[in-house]
Write a protein that holds these residues in place. Structure first.
Motif, PDB file in Angstrom:
ATOM      1  N   PHE A  70      39.152  47.041  34.208  1.00 42.61           N
ATOM      2  CA  PHE A  70      40.280  46.753  35.079  1.00 42.61           C
ATOM      3  C   PHE A  70      40.323  47.811  36.186  1.00 42.61           C
ATOM      4  O   PHE A  70      40.275  49.006  35.888  1.00 42.61           O
ATOM      5  N   SER A  71      40.416  47.382  37.422  1.00 46.49           N
ATOM      6  CA  SER A  71      40.570  48.287  38.545  1.00 46.49           C
ATOM      7  C   SER A  71      41.574  47.703  39.526  1.00 46.49           C
ATOM      8  O   SER A  71      41.997  46.550  39.378  1.00 46.49           O
ATOM      9  N   ARG A  72      41.968  48.485  40.506  1.00 46.12           N
ATOM     10  CA  ARG A  72      42.909  47.977  41.494  1.00 46.12           C
ATOM     11  C   ARG A  72      42.659  48.603  42.853  1.00 46.12           C
ATOM     12  O   ARG A  72      42.140  49.708  42.959  1.00 46.12           O
ATOM     13  N   ASP A  73      43.030  47.867  43.889  1.00 45.39           N
ATOM     14  CA  ASP A  73      43.008  48.334  45.262  1.00 45.39           C
ATOM     15  C   ASP A  73      44.449  48.304  45.729  1.00 45.39           C
ATOM     16  O   ASP A  73      44.980  47.245  46.066  1.00 45.39           O
ATOM     17  N   ASN A  74      45.078  49.462  45.751  1.00 43.11           N
ATOM     18  CA  ASN A  74      46.495  49.527  46.071  1.00 43.11           C
ATOM     19  C   ASN A  74      46.787  49.024  47.490  1.00 43.11           C
ATOM     20  O   ASN A  74      47.808  48.371  47.719  1.00 43.11           O
ATOM     21  N   ALA A  75      45.888  49.327  48.423  1.00 42.11           N
ATOM     22  CA  ALA A  75      46.092  48.915  49.805  1.00 42.11           C
ATOM     23  C   ALA A  75      46.108  47.402  49.952  1.00 42.11           C
ATOM     24  O   ALA A  75      46.731  46.870  50.875  1.00 42.11           O
ATOM     25  N   LYS A  76      45.411  46.695  49.064  1.00 48.28           N
ATOM     26  CA  LYS A  76      45.342  45.239  49.106  1.00 48.28           C
ATOM     27  C   LYS A  76      46.276  44.574  48.102  1.00 48.28           C
ATOM     28  O   LYS A  76      46.294  43.346  48.004  1.00 48.28           O
ATOM     29  N   ASN A  77      47.038  45.371  47.349  1.00 47.32           N
ATOM     30  CA  ASN A  77      47.919  44.848  46.297  1.00 47.32           C
ATOM     31  C   ASN A  77      47.157  43.925  45.352  1.00 47.32           C
ATOM     32  O   ASN A  77      47.662  42.867  44.951  1.00 47.32           O
TER      33      ASN A  77
END
Length: 123
Positions: A70-77
Protein backbone atom coordinates in the motif's frame (compact mmCIF):
# COMPACT_ATOMS: atom_id res chain seq x y z
CA UNK A 1 -18.08 15.22 1.98
CA UNK A 2 -15.47 12.95 0.42
CA UNK A 3 -15.97 10.84 -2.68
CA UNK A 4 -13.77 7.80 -3.36
CA UNK A 5 -13.35 6.10 -6.73
CA UNK A 6 -11.54 2.78 -7.19
CA UNK A 7 -10.02 1.55 -10.43
CA UNK A 8 -7.58 -1.04 -11.72
CA UNK A 9 -9.50 -4.27 -11.25
CA UNK A 10 -9.55 -6.96 -13.89
CA UNK A 11 -8.70 -10.53 -14.78
CA UNK A 12 -5.23 -11.81 -14.00
CA UNK A 13 -3.69 -15.31 -13.92
CA UNK A 14 -2.47 -16.84 -10.68
CA UNK A 15 0.98 -15.54 -9.87
CA UNK A 16 0.36 -12.31 -11.73
CA UNK A 17 0.19 -8.73 -10.52
CA UNK A 18 -2.36 -5.96 -10.48
CA UNK A 19 -2.40 -2.44 -9.04
CA UNK A 20 -5.56 -0.82 -7.71
CA UNK A 21 -6.03 2.92 -7.29
CA UNK A 22 -8.28 4.90 -4.98
CA UNK A 23 -8.77 8.57 -5.77
CA UNK A 24 -10.38 10.87 -3.23
CA UNK A 25 -12.18 14.03 -4.26
CA UNK A 26 -13.56 16.84 -2.16
CA UNK A 27 -12.66 20.22 -0.78
CA UNK A 28 -9.94 18.66 1.38
CA UNK A 29 -8.75 15.15 2.01
CA UNK A 30 -7.00 14.54 5.30
CA UNK A 31 -8.17 11.19 6.70
CA UNK A 32 -6.74 9.25 9.59
CA UNK A 33 -6.50 6.10 7.44
CA UNK A 34 -7.29 4.93 3.95
CA UNK A 35 -8.07 1.23 3.76
CA UNK A 36 -8.84 -1.59 1.36
CA UNK A 37 -11.42 -4.28 2.09
CA UNK A 38 -12.62 -7.11 -0.11
CA UNK A 39 -15.86 -9.05 -0.31
CA UNK A 40 -17.21 -12.13 -2.07
CA UNK A 41 -20.89 -13.11 -2.29
CA UNK A 42 -22.24 -14.50 0.96
CA UNK A 43 -19.25 -13.46 3.04
CA UNK A 44 -18.36 -10.56 5.31
CA UNK A 45 -16.27 -7.71 4.05
CA UNK A 46 -12.67 -8.53 5.00
CA UNK A 47 -9.83 -6.20 5.89
CA UNK A 48 -6.96 -6.25 3.38
CA UNK A 49 -4.66 -3.30 4.05
CA UNK A 50 -4.57 0.22 5.45
CA UNK A 51 -2.27 3.21 5.38
CA UNK A 52 -2.02 6.03 7.87
CA UNK A 53 -2.28 9.09 5.67
CA UNK A 54 0.02 11.43 7.56
CA UNK A 55 2.87 8.99 8.22
CA UNK A 56 2.48 6.38 5.40
CA UNK A 57 2.67 3.59 7.98
CA UNK A 58 1.06 0.50 6.48
CA UNK A 59 -0.87 -2.43 7.93
CA UNK A 60 -1.78 -5.71 6.24
CA UNK A 61 -3.96 -8.72 6.76
CA UNK A 62 -1.94 -11.88 7.32
CA UNK A 63 -3.33 -13.38 4.13
CA UNK A 64 -1.73 -10.67 1.95
CA UNK A 65 1.34 -9.65 3.94
CA UNK A 66 4.46 -9.88 1.79
CA UNK A 67 2.44 -9.91 -1.44
CA UNK A 68 0.54 -6.59 -1.35
CA UNK A 69 2.00 -3.11 -0.91
CA UNK A 70 0.00 0.00 0.00
CA UNK A 71 1.35 3.43 -0.93
CA UNK A 72 -0.07 6.89 -1.42
CA UNK A 73 0.53 10.12 -3.30
CA UNK A 74 -0.71 12.87 -1.03
CA UNK A 75 -0.52 15.52 -3.75
CA UNK A 76 -2.91 13.47 -5.90
CA UNK A 77 -5.15 12.34 -3.01
CA UNK A 78 -4.59 8.82 -4.29
CA UNK A 79 -3.82 5.49 -2.66
CA UNK A 80 -2.33 2.54 -4.54
CA UNK A 81 -2.55 -1.14 -3.71
CA UNK A 82 0.07 -3.14 -5.59
CA UNK A 83 -0.88 -6.80 -5.56
CA UNK A 84 1.76 -9.37 -6.46
CA UNK A 85 1.78 -13.17 -6.63
CA UNK A 86 -1.99 -13.19 -6.82
CA UNK A 87 -3.90 -16.31 -5.83
CA UNK A 88 -7.40 -17.51 -6.79
CA UNK A 89 -8.53 -16.83 -3.21
CA UNK A 90 -7.77 -13.14 -3.79
CA UNK A 91 -10.74 -13.02 -6.16
CA UNK A 92 -13.23 -10.49 -4.78
CA UNK A 93 -14.67 -7.04 -5.16
CA UNK A 94 -12.22 -4.62 -3.59
CA UNK A 95 -13.50 -1.52 -1.81
CA UNK A 96 -11.58 1.57 -0.79
CA UNK A 97 -12.56 3.42 2.38
CA UNK A 98 -11.43 6.40 4.43
CA UNK A 99 -11.59 7.01 8.17
CA UNK A 100 -11.89 10.37 9.82
CA UNK A 101 -11.11 8.91 13.25
CA UNK A 102 -11.23 5.25 14.20
CA UNK A 103 -9.74 1.77 13.95
CA UNK A 104 -8.43 0.78 10.53
CA UNK A 105 -9.13 -2.96 10.80
CA UNK A 106 -12.91 -2.80 11.17
CA UNK A 107 -15.22 -1.82 8.33
CA UNK A 108 -17.63 -0.13 10.72
CA UNK A 109 -14.96 2.49 11.43
CA UNK A 110 -14.93 3.82 7.87
CA UNK A 111 -16.81 7.01 7.07
CA UNK A 112 -16.53 6.90 3.27
CA UNK A 113 -16.58 4.08 0.71
CA UNK A 114 -16.02 3.75 -3.00
CA UNK A 115 -18.19 1.64 -5.31
CA UNK A 116 -15.66 -1.19 -5.61
CA UNK A 117 -13.54 -2.71 -8.34
CA UNK A 118 -13.63 -6.40 -9.19
CA UNK A 119 -10.51 -8.56 -9.19
CA UNK A 120 -10.61 -12.05 -10.67
CA UNK A 121 -7.63 -14.38 -10.38
CA UNK A 122 -7.77 -17.45 -12.58
CA UNK A 123 -6.24 -20.80 -11.66
Amino acid sequence: QVQLVESGGGLVPAGGSLTLSCVASGRTFSPDYMGWFRQTPGKERQFVAAIRWTTSNTYYANSVRGRFTFSRDNAKNTGYLEMNNLKPEDTATYYCGAITDGFYWTDSSYDYWGQGTRVTVSS
